[in-house]
Design a protein around this motif. Structure first.
Motif, PDB file in Angstrom:
ATOM      1  N   ALA A 137       5.143   8.379  17.684  1.00 46.61           N
ATOM      2  CA  ALA A 137       6.156   7.315  17.688  1.00 46.61           C
ATOM      3  C   ALA A 137       5.758   6.176  16.760  1.00 46.61           C
ATOM      4  CB  ALA A 137       6.381   6.808  19.104  1.00 46.61           C
ATOM      5  N   ARG A 138       4.454   5.851  16.715  1.00 46.50           N
ATOM      6  CA  ARG A 138       4.012   4.798  15.800  1.00 46.50           C
ATOM      7  C   ARG A 138       4.099   5.257  14.344  1.00 46.50           C
ATOM      8  NH1 ARG A 138       4.184   3.300  20.086  1.00 46.50           N
ATOM      9  NH2 ARG A 138       6.275   3.015  19.258  1.00 46.50           N
ATOM     10  N   MET A 139       3.859   6.529  14.090  1.00 39.07           N
ATOM     11  CA  MET A 139       4.021   7.024  12.716  1.00 39.07           C
ATOM     12  C   MET A 139       5.466   6.884  12.264  1.00 39.07           C
ATOM     13  SD  MET A 139       1.604  10.331  12.031  1.00 39.07           S
ATOM     14  CE  MET A 139       2.021  10.276  10.294  1.00 39.07           C
ATOM     15  N   ILE A 140       6.390   7.155  13.154  1.00 37.98           N
ATOM     16  CA  ILE A 140       7.803   6.995  12.817  1.00 37.98           C
ATOM     17  C   ILE A 140       8.120   5.536  12.524  1.00 37.98           C
ATOM     18  CG2 ILE A 140      10.129   7.098  13.814  1.00 37.98           C
ATOM     19  CD1 ILE A 140       9.198   9.707  15.216  1.00 37.98           C
ATOM     20  N   ASP A 141       7.618   4.631  13.366  1.00 41.70           N
ATOM     21  CA  ASP A 141       7.813   3.198  13.133  1.00 41.70           C
ATOM     22  C   ASP A 141       7.230   2.784  11.783  1.00 41.70           C
ATOM     23  OD1 ASP A 141       8.999   2.967  15.628  1.00 41.70           O
ATOM     24  OD2 ASP A 141       7.193   2.191  16.606  1.00 41.70           O
ATOM     25  N   MET A 142       6.029   3.292  11.493  1.00 42.89           N
ATOM     26  CA  MET A 142       5.362   2.909  10.248  1.00 42.89           C
ATOM     27  C   MET A 142       6.089   3.471   9.035  1.00 42.89           C
ATOM     28  SD  MET A 142       2.787   1.118   9.162  1.00 42.89           S
ATOM     29  CE  MET A 142       1.585   1.080  10.505  1.00 42.89           C
ATOM     30  N   ALA A 143       6.577   4.702   9.129  1.00 41.32           N
ATOM     31  CA  ALA A 143       7.320   5.297   8.016  1.00 41.32           C
ATOM     32  C   ALA A 143       8.564   4.480   7.706  1.00 41.32           C
ATOM     33  CB  ALA A 143       7.678   6.745   8.342  1.00 41.32           C
ATOM     34  N   ARG A 144       9.257   4.044   8.759  1.00 41.99           N
ATOM     35  CA  ARG A 144      10.438   3.202   8.535  1.00 41.99           C
ATOM     36  C   ARG A 144      10.045   1.895   7.850  1.00 41.99           C
ATOM     37  NH1 ARG A 144      12.627   4.595  14.096  1.00 41.99           N
ATOM     38  NH2 ARG A 144      11.525   2.749  14.771  1.00 41.99           N
ATOM     39  N   ARG A 145       8.945   1.321   8.297  1.00 34.92           N
ATOM     40  CA  ARG A 145       8.519   0.048   7.715  1.00 34.92           C
ATOM     41  C   ARG A 145       8.115   0.214   6.258  1.00 34.92           C
ATOM     42  NH1 ARG A 145       5.204  -4.304  11.210  1.00 34.92           N
ATOM     43  NH2 ARG A 145       6.856  -3.606  12.598  1.00 34.92           N
ATOM     44  N   MET A 146       7.433   1.302   5.957  1.00 36.89           N
ATOM     45  CA  MET A 146       7.029   1.558   4.574  1.00 36.89           C
ATOM     46  C   MET A 146       8.252   1.734   3.674  1.00 36.89           C
ATOM     47  SD  MET A 146       3.797   4.111   5.348  1.00 36.89           S
ATOM     48  CE  MET A 146       3.366   4.416   3.633  1.00 36.89           C
ATOM     49  N   ALA A 164       0.840  -1.202   0.000  1.00 34.51           N
ATOM     50  CA  ALA A 164       0.000   0.000   0.000  1.00 34.51           C
ATOM     51  C   ALA A 164       0.874   1.251   0.000  1.00 34.51           C
ATOM     52  CB  ALA A 164      -0.927   0.001   1.208  1.00 34.51           C
ATOM     53  N   ARG A 165       0.553   2.194  -0.861  1.00 30.99           N
ATOM     54  CA  ARG A 165       1.346   3.413  -0.967  1.00 30.99           C
ATOM     55  C   ARG A 165       0.747   4.557  -0.152  1.00 30.99           C
ATOM     56  NH1 ARG A 165       3.016   5.134  -6.765  1.00 30.99           N
ATOM     57  NH2 ARG A 165       4.544   6.284  -5.502  1.00 30.99           N
TER      58      ARG A 165
END
Length: 331
Positions: free
Chosen positions: A314-323, A140-141
């Motif tokens: 903090a979760r947005m940062i985690d998700m950005a790294r994962r993306m 997903a983009r």
């Protein structure tokens, strides 16, 4: 290093900036966009009523903001398509306006690879809550990071369902007031949401009810969620009553300590805390062990704290790294 662009420099945009600036996140902010005055945005970054003054010098110039010697481009475009975002791995979409596909995909149209939305959005390709439905990220983009309350509730329910088996659950979110509420009585979306935010406890609805079921559809007929807005500036809580399928044989505190020993998402505290003690905690939820109760063999009550701005960011940062990690940073 993952190159990110912050669109919208409000509460979440500035909280993201603080965490990226002061932590080892692996993210590099290459630009910021907000339609507000650059000087006002810089002032609100420098002085924050929740997190205090930024421990770094903030200066501005034409089209840029400089923090701790790091100069970052600052634009004021209402439409991201007016910018060239080529080379940006993830747009951190924090305007609160990405509820339509036109707005949600503007960052991609401008040249960025992915967009991560800081809230619920039906326009996203996927809504993903870490610890609940990580597998739905796929390729997903345009991704919604759901809401702060969804991030607090969904991973806990998944953990308890796997470990204890949930028959039914009722969760009340006790949420601090937000910018969507008036400071004095004024017409709003509902009678109770028309009342002054810092004066009363206000029963209201929450988008988390639909969001949690969206990421955990197996709870569709097993879960109810209510909300009360309270006159606190930051840090919220959930109060959950769980009915389990089978008798709870192991002491719940022991189960939680074992299950969450290495969890970055759900923390524990044995201290008799109040809400301000949990300010700037990075977890999605911090369970208060002194508040854990059981009534009979199958009913469990849990209280958990969450910093609805800091933990969510903090979760947005985690998700950005994962993306970005799906195919590596563009830079």
């Amino acid at each position: 290093m993952t190159r990110v662009f912050i669109n919208g420099f409000g509460r979440i945009g500035r909280t993201l900036f603080r965490q990226i600036l002061t932590g080892d996140t692996g993210l590099d902010i290459v630009g910021i966009n907000d339609i507000a005055s650059l000087e006002t945005c810089a002032y609100l970054l420098r002085y924050d009523s929740v997190y205090g003054p930024l421990p770094a010098e903030v200066v501005t110039g034409p089209g840029w903001i400089e923090v701790a010697g790091r100069r970052i481009a600052f634009s004021q475009q209402a439409d991201l398509r007016a910018l060239d975002l080529s080379g940006v791995d993830v747009v951190l979409e924090c305007t609160g306006r990405a509820t339509t596909r036109t707005v949600a995909e503007a960052g991609i149209d401008a040249g960025a690879r992915d967009v991560l939305i800081s809230g619920p959005s039906a326009a996203a390709d996927a809504t993903v809550v870490l610890g609940a439905n990580d597998q739905d990220l796929g390729d997903a983009r345009i991704v919604s990071n759901a809401s702060c309350t969804t991030n607090a509730i969904a991973p806990l329910l998944r953990l308890l369902d796997l470990g204890l088996g949930i028959e039914t659950a009722h969760v009340t979110t006790i949420h601090c007031y937000t910018g969507s509420q008036p400071t004095v009585d004024a017409p709003g979306p509902s009678p109770e949401r028309s009342r002054a935010a810092a004066v009363s406890m206000i029963p209201t609805s929450t988008s988390a009810a639909a969001q949690v079921v969206g990421v955990l559809p197996e709870f569709r007929s097993r879960l109810s969620i209510a909300a009360v807005r309270v006159p606190c500036l930051s840090v919220s809580a959930i109060d959950a009553v769980i009915q389990t399928h089978e008798d709870i044989e192991q002491p719940v505190a022991d189960f939680l300590k074992e299950a969450l020993a290495e969890s970055p998402l759900i923390g524990l505290t044995s201290d008799p805390c109040v809400s301000t003690d949990l300010r700037a905690r990075p977890e999605s939820l911090v369970l208060a062990l002194p508040e854990t109760m059981t009534t009979g063999p199958r009913q469990l009550r849990l209280l958990g704290w969450y910093d609805n701005e800091w933990g969510f960011s903090a979760r947005m940062i985690d998700m950005a790294r994962r993306m970005a990690a799906r195919s590596g940073p563009l830079g």
